[in-house]
Write a protein that holds these residues in place. Sequence first.
Motif, short mmCIF file in Angstrom:
data_model
loop_
_atom_site.label_atom_id
_atom_site.label_comp_id
_atom_site.label_asym_id
_atom_site.label_seq_id
_atom_site.Cartn_x
_atom_site.Cartn_y
_atom_site.Cartn_z
N ARG A 102 4.01 6.10 9.57
CA ARG A 102 3.81 4.70 9.21
C ARG A 102 5.13 3.92 9.33
N ASN A 105 5.71 3.03 12.88
CA ASN A 105 4.84 1.94 13.35
C ASN A 105 5.32 0.57 12.87
N LYS A 106 6.09 0.52 11.81
CA LYS A 106 6.69 -0.74 11.39
C LYS A 106 7.90 -1.08 12.26
N PRO A 109 5.81 -1.34 16.47
CA PRO A 109 4.34 -1.42 16.35
C PRO A 109 3.64 -1.51 17.69
N ASN A 122 -2.37 3.59 14.33
CA ASN A 122 -2.15 3.22 12.93
C ASN A 122 -2.92 4.10 11.95
N GLN A 123 -3.97 4.76 12.40
CA GLN A 123 -4.77 5.58 11.49
C GLN A 123 -4.64 7.08 11.80
N GLU A 171 -3.73 3.16 7.10
CA GLU A 171 -2.92 1.95 7.17
C GLU A 171 -3.83 0.73 7.06
N ALA A 174 -1.65 -3.02 9.01
CA ALA A 174 -0.90 -2.55 10.17
C ALA A 174 -0.08 -3.67 10.81
N SER A 176 1.93 -5.37 14.01
CA SER A 176 1.63 -5.46 15.44
C SER A 176 2.69 -6.29 16.13
#
Length: 307
Positions: A102, A105-106, A109, A122-123, A171, A174, A176
């Motif tokens: 996670r 992804n921040k 993204p 994201n999942q 998440e 999320a 993006s």
Amino acid sequence: MSDSQKPKKKVVQAQSTPKSASSTTTKKKSANTEITWQASPEQKAKARNFRIIAFILWLAALGLEFWVIYKEFQKPEINTWLVVGLIVVIGALAITGSLLWRKSNKIDPASEKDKVRFFVQNQLGAFIAALAFLPLLYFVFTNKNMDTKQKGIIGVVAVLMFGGAFYTGVETNAASQEQYSQDKNLVLHLNGKDEVYWTAGGGVYHLCEAVSDLQRESQSNEIVVGTIEQAQDAGKHRLTKKVATEARQCGIDESVYTSAIEQWEAGTLGAPGSTATTPVDPEETSDETTDDGATDESTEETEDTEE
């Protein structure tokens, strides 16, 4: 700016980081999909390292799961507390991997344009949690080598660890590329440059040093000023949601921030100087018939958000 708005904390400049010329490349796209933010090579490398570590942890969790199922559960006499300990380790590995995933992804993204990739990326932590525990739970409750008490103890621990791992992997907010682009565009519209403010204890970046949230954050006596990329490198990945309040506190003219914030909230705010604007309603551009039968073509009116 009134005396009440004057900052009470010391403002310091963020430390510069090596930056590639491609880190702020602008891509010309339509109003709804314009991407003006891109992760820098340094951010991509950092996110990649987090993802590699997350995969290693997840693989270790799955490996332990198979060990428990095909080794420990096949023994005539099952060591309850050994299995419980292994399940706790599986959960810890899955949860730590999801937290790192996670975080990556921040930092870097995905784009919302590819909906399948965006969802999976994201999942993925939730999928791994299900893969690590659902087969395990099945073999717990169908195992003929365990009595009711053993199944109850091991089953409860497995369910709890599965719940924690699944919750960590899901998440719900999320990040993006489009969201980060909208935040960047709004900062450029309101501040006129790529400059934001944050503190060590905060979780977001702000428009100016005078905003009340920055003055209240108590973990640091300093307010840091720098670019959006520097703020994100410091762990402040998005713009505060209190932008209307902060725009007033920063002394920004209402005629400037009102329409810009409306488009930002709708996800249609283009970068200053770009042709991207809020999509026009087709009915507003249709021909209108005058009383004498003549056709008078209406003109499209757009809001100027650059003043």
